[in-house]
Write a protein that holds these residues in place. Structure first.
Motif, PDB file in Angstrom:
ATOM      1  N   GLU A 173       0.811  -1.203   0.000  1.00 52.32           N
ATOM      2  CA  GLU A 173       0.000   0.000   0.000  1.00 52.32           C
ATOM      3  C   GLU A 173       0.851   1.263   0.000  1.00 52.32           C
ATOM      4  O   GLU A 173       1.778   1.399   0.786  1.00 52.32           O
ATOM      5  N   PRO A 174       0.553   2.237  -0.874  1.00 47.78           N
ATOM      6  CA  PRO A 174       1.273   3.507  -0.876  1.00 47.78           C
ATOM      7  C   PRO A 174       0.801   4.412   0.255  1.00 47.78           C
ATOM      8  O   PRO A 174      -0.291   4.238   0.786  1.00 47.78           O
ATOM      9  N   VAL A 175       1.638   5.405   0.612  1.00 46.94           N
ATOM     10  CA  VAL A 175       1.236   6.386   1.615  1.00 46.94           C
ATOM     11  C   VAL A 175       0.962   7.752   0.996  1.00 46.94           C
ATOM     12  O   VAL A 175       0.412   8.627   1.643  1.00 46.94           O
ATOM     13  N   VAL A 176       1.374   7.947  -0.262  1.00 45.74           N
ATOM     14  CA  VAL A 176       1.155   9.216  -0.941  1.00 45.74           C
ATOM     15  C   VAL A 176      -0.159   9.168  -1.710  1.00 45.74           C
ATOM     16  O   VAL A 176      -0.489   8.157  -2.330  1.00 45.74           O
ATOM     17  N   ASP A 177      -0.919  10.258  -1.673  1.00 43.79           N
ATOM     18  CA  ASP A 177      -2.134  10.371  -2.472  1.00 43.79           C
ATOM     19  C   ASP A 177      -1.714  10.733  -3.893  1.00 43.79           C
ATOM     20  O   ASP A 177      -1.610  11.908  -4.241  1.00 43.79           O
ATOM     21  N   TRP A 178      -1.444   9.689  -4.695  1.00 39.93           N
ATOM     22  CA  TRP A 178      -0.929   9.953  -6.026  1.00 39.93           C
ATOM     23  C   TRP A 178      -1.983  10.544  -6.953  1.00 39.93           C
ATOM     24  O   TRP A 178      -1.637  11.202  -7.936  1.00 39.93           O
ATOM     25  N   ARG A 179      -3.252  10.337  -6.666  1.00 41.35           N
ATOM     26  CA  ARG A 179      -4.280  10.992  -7.476  1.00 41.35           C
ATOM     27  C   ARG A 179      -4.131  12.509  -7.382  1.00 41.35           C
ATOM     28  O   ARG A 179      -4.139  13.225  -8.381  1.00 41.35           O
ATOM     29  N   ARG A 180      -3.953  13.009  -6.155  1.00 42.50           N
ATOM     30  CA  ARG A 180      -3.806  14.449  -5.961  1.00 42.50           C
ATOM     31  C   ARG A 180      -2.474  14.943  -6.518  1.00 42.50           C
ATOM     32  O   ARG A 180      -2.407  15.969  -7.197  1.00 42.50           O
ATOM     33  N   ARG A 242      11.325  -1.276  -0.960  1.00 44.72           N
ATOM     34  CA  ARG A 242       9.995  -1.728  -0.546  1.00 44.72           C
ATOM     35  C   ARG A 242       9.007  -0.573  -0.604  1.00 44.72           C
ATOM     36  O   ARG A 242       7.892  -0.700  -1.116  1.00 44.72           O
ATOM     37  N   VAL A 243       9.421   0.590  -0.091  1.00 47.13           N
ATOM     38  CA  VAL A 243       8.544   1.764  -0.110  1.00 47.13           C
ATOM     39  C   VAL A 243       8.282   2.197  -1.542  1.00 47.13           C
ATOM     40  O   VAL A 243       7.141   2.522  -1.914  1.00 47.13           O
ATOM     41  N   VAL A 244       9.319   2.202  -2.384  1.00 45.71           N
ATOM     42  CA  VAL A 244       9.168   2.632  -3.781  1.00 45.71           C
ATOM     43  C   VAL A 244       8.154   1.764  -4.510  1.00 45.71           C
ATOM     44  O   VAL A 244       7.288   2.271  -5.238  1.00 45.71           O
ATOM     45  N   LEU A 245       8.227   0.448  -4.333  1.00 49.27           N
ATOM     46  CA  LEU A 245       7.312  -0.436  -5.047  1.00 49.27           C
ATOM     47  C   LEU A 245       5.870  -0.231  -4.601  1.00 49.27           C
ATOM     48  O   LEU A 245       4.942  -0.325  -5.407  1.00 49.27           O
ATOM     49  N   GLY A 333       9.884  11.524  -5.976  1.00 51.39           N
ATOM     50  CA  GLY A 333       9.432  10.856  -4.764  1.00 51.39           C
ATOM     51  C   GLY A 333      10.666  10.470  -3.962  1.00 51.39           C
ATOM     52  O   GLY A 333      11.415   9.573  -4.350  1.00 51.39           O
ATOM     53  N   LEU A 334      10.919  11.156  -2.850  1.00 52.10           N
ATOM     54  CA  LEU A 334      12.152  11.009  -2.085  1.00 52.10           C
ATOM     55  C   LEU A 334      11.929  10.074  -0.909  1.00 52.10           C
ATOM     56  O   LEU A 334      11.065  10.309  -0.070  1.00 52.10           O
ATOM     57  N   VAL A 335      12.713   9.000  -0.828  1.00 47.43           N
ATOM     58  CA  VAL A 335      12.596   8.015   0.235  1.00 47.43           C
ATOM     59  C   VAL A 335      13.858   8.040   1.082  1.00 47.43           C
ATOM     60  O   VAL A 335      14.889   8.580   0.688  1.00 47.43           O
ATOM     61  N   GLY A 336      13.766   7.435   2.251  1.00 50.92           N
ATOM     62  CA  GLY A 336      14.915   7.379   3.133  1.00 50.92           C
ATOM     63  C   GLY A 336      14.912   8.504   4.144  1.00 50.92           C
ATOM     64  O   GLY A 336      14.034   9.364   4.161  1.00 50.92           O
ATOM     65  N   PRO A 352       7.553   8.892   3.674  1.00 55.19           N
ATOM     66  CA  PRO A 352       8.087   8.333   4.916  1.00 55.19           C
ATOM     67  C   PRO A 352       8.215   6.831   4.834  1.00 55.19           C
ATOM     68  O   PRO A 352       7.449   6.149   4.168  1.00 55.19           O
ATOM     69  N   GLU A 353       9.219   6.292   5.566  1.00 50.86           N
ATOM     70  CA  GLU A 353       9.379   4.856   5.689  1.00 50.86           C
ATOM     71  C   GLU A 353       8.595   4.374   6.901  1.00 50.86           C
ATOM     72  O   GLU A 353       7.966   5.137   7.605  1.00 50.86           O
ATOM     73  N   GLY A 354       8.680   3.071   7.135  1.00 52.60           N
ATOM     74  CA  GLY A 354       8.023   2.498   8.310  1.00 52.60           C
ATOM     75  C   GLY A 354       6.524   2.493   8.179  1.00 52.60           C
ATOM     76  O   GLY A 354       5.796   2.917   9.060  1.00 52.60           O
ATOM     77  N   LEU A 355       6.021   2.014   7.023  1.00 58.33           N
ATOM     78  CA  LEU A 355       4.573   1.991   6.781  1.00 58.33           C
ATOM     79  C   LEU A 355       3.864   1.149   7.816  1.00 58.33           C
ATOM     80  O   LEU A 355       4.359   0.135   8.224  1.00 58.33           O
TER      81      LEU A 355
END
Length: 355
Positions: A173-180, A242-245, A333-336, A352-355
């Motif tokens: 599951e993503p954490v970013v609202d990619w629609r917006r 993992r977060v990127v995928l 999209g910046l991770v880490g 953010p990490e740690g979903l």
């Protein structure tokens, strides 16, 4: 798989090698052997060695306690383990928690499980550098594919343990609202949002019959074309990929079906794979070298079907183009932890990490 007499049962290292005692395999029933196998694999799927590096230093030094806490996290989701397997109830602890929650309550104990650096992160003398290993990119793909299989299996109540369902949700599951986020990028790059309307003369309006001699345009709903550049360099660890995928799955769901509208490029200092995809299971990532996202952006913009938006998933440790491309909007999209900021003309979304 590495057969060895140096372990009494099974163990894993952080490179996804599994060390197995042949005597243990011969002596244990097949069902129990399968349960032990799942236990060891769970250490790797749940990134226990990566998470162990984040516990407080005072606790990190005792890798036996860490291993016990990790076993408690895993074993209440596995049936058929041999007698004596450590579970939360062994220490009067509640089920269903993460090992980080169990760790402070684990007392000194004669139990010394030895699941290897794939669990607690500490290299062990019997771990071999000669055996083949799984790369960081391959590990991320294995986690994603396993999570998809778990979600597919979880069709009925109780068919998959709650801990595994929770883990699969966190992976996918993503954490970013990619629609917006993508709608804003489309508005700026193409002057319309996904789902907005514009006029086209490619198909005349049916209302033209009411105005003889005049060709009226029809309203259309233009759809964005998106190129996704995934940083697969050596600086991208298991957690980042993992977060990127998960976020990439959110992009695909937002843009919708249509194989011609989303291209995914895996890139370190060079572009390794380019695929037009409609689902996350079709994504192939390769890499592991240096980092230069300029190469991936330039490759995406040279495509025959030019994108309106280029989304770059990276930890930010990369050079960027000197100026904005005229034909597309670039979103990073910046991770880490504390990723470096890209140039101001790139829209940055911190994930953010740690979903």
């Amino acid at each position: 798989m590495v057969p060895t007499t140096a372990v009494s049962t099974m163990a894993v290292d952080r490179h996804w090698r599994c060390y197995v005692s042949p005597e243990f395999v011969d002596a244990i029933p097949v069902a129990a052997l399968a349960a032990v196998w799942v236990h060891e694999v769970a250490h790797l799927l749940r990134d226990h060695h990566g998470r162990a590096e984040l516990v407080p230093p005072a606790l990190r030094r005792d890798h036996h306690r860490i291993n016990i806490a990790q076993d408690c996290e895993i074993n209440d989701d596995i049936a058929g383990l041999p007698a004596g397997a450590l579970r939360p109830a062994t220490f009067d602890l509640p089920p269903g928690r993460l090992f980080e929650e169990y760790l402070p309550s684990i007392p000194p104990t004669p139990h010394h499980p030895q699941c290897g650096s794939g669990a607690h992160g500490q290299p062990m003398p019997w771990e071999s550098a000669d055996a083949p290993q799984v790369s960081v990119v391959e590990a991320a793909a294995i986690r994603r594919q396993t999570a998809q299989a778990v979600k597919a299996r979880a069709t009925g109540r109780g068919s998959v343990p709650a801990g595994w369902r929770r883990w699969a949700d966190e992976i996918l599951e993503p954490v970013v609202d990619w629609r917006r986020a993508l709608a804003g990028a489309v508005r700026e790059a193409a002057s319309w949002a996904s789902g907005a309307v514009d006029y086209t003369y490619q198909r005349p309006s049916r209302r033209g019959a009411a105005v003889p001699g005049v060709v009226l345009p029809r309203l259309r709903r233009p759809m964005a074309r998106v190129a996704v550049v995934v940083d697969t360099s050596g600086s991208m660890g298991d957690g980042e990929l993992r977060v990127v995928l998960a976020e990439l799955a959110g992009v695909l769901r937002t843009v919708g079906i249509g194989r011609e509208r989303v291209a995914v490029l895996s890139c370190d200092a060079d572009v390794h794979t380019v695929r037009r995809v409609a689902a996350i299971g079709e994504v192939v990532l390769e890499g592991g070298g240096g980092t230069d996202m300029r190469v991936g952006i330039e490759h995406a913009l040279r495509a025959q079907l030019k994108p309106n938006i280029v989304v770059v998933f990276t930890d930010g440790e990369t050079p960027w183009p000197e100026k904005a491309p005229g034909q597309a909007r670039v979103v990073a999209g910046l991770v880490g932890r504390n990723p470096p900021a890209p140039p101001p003309w790139i829209e940055s979304i911190r994930i953010p990490e740690g979903l």
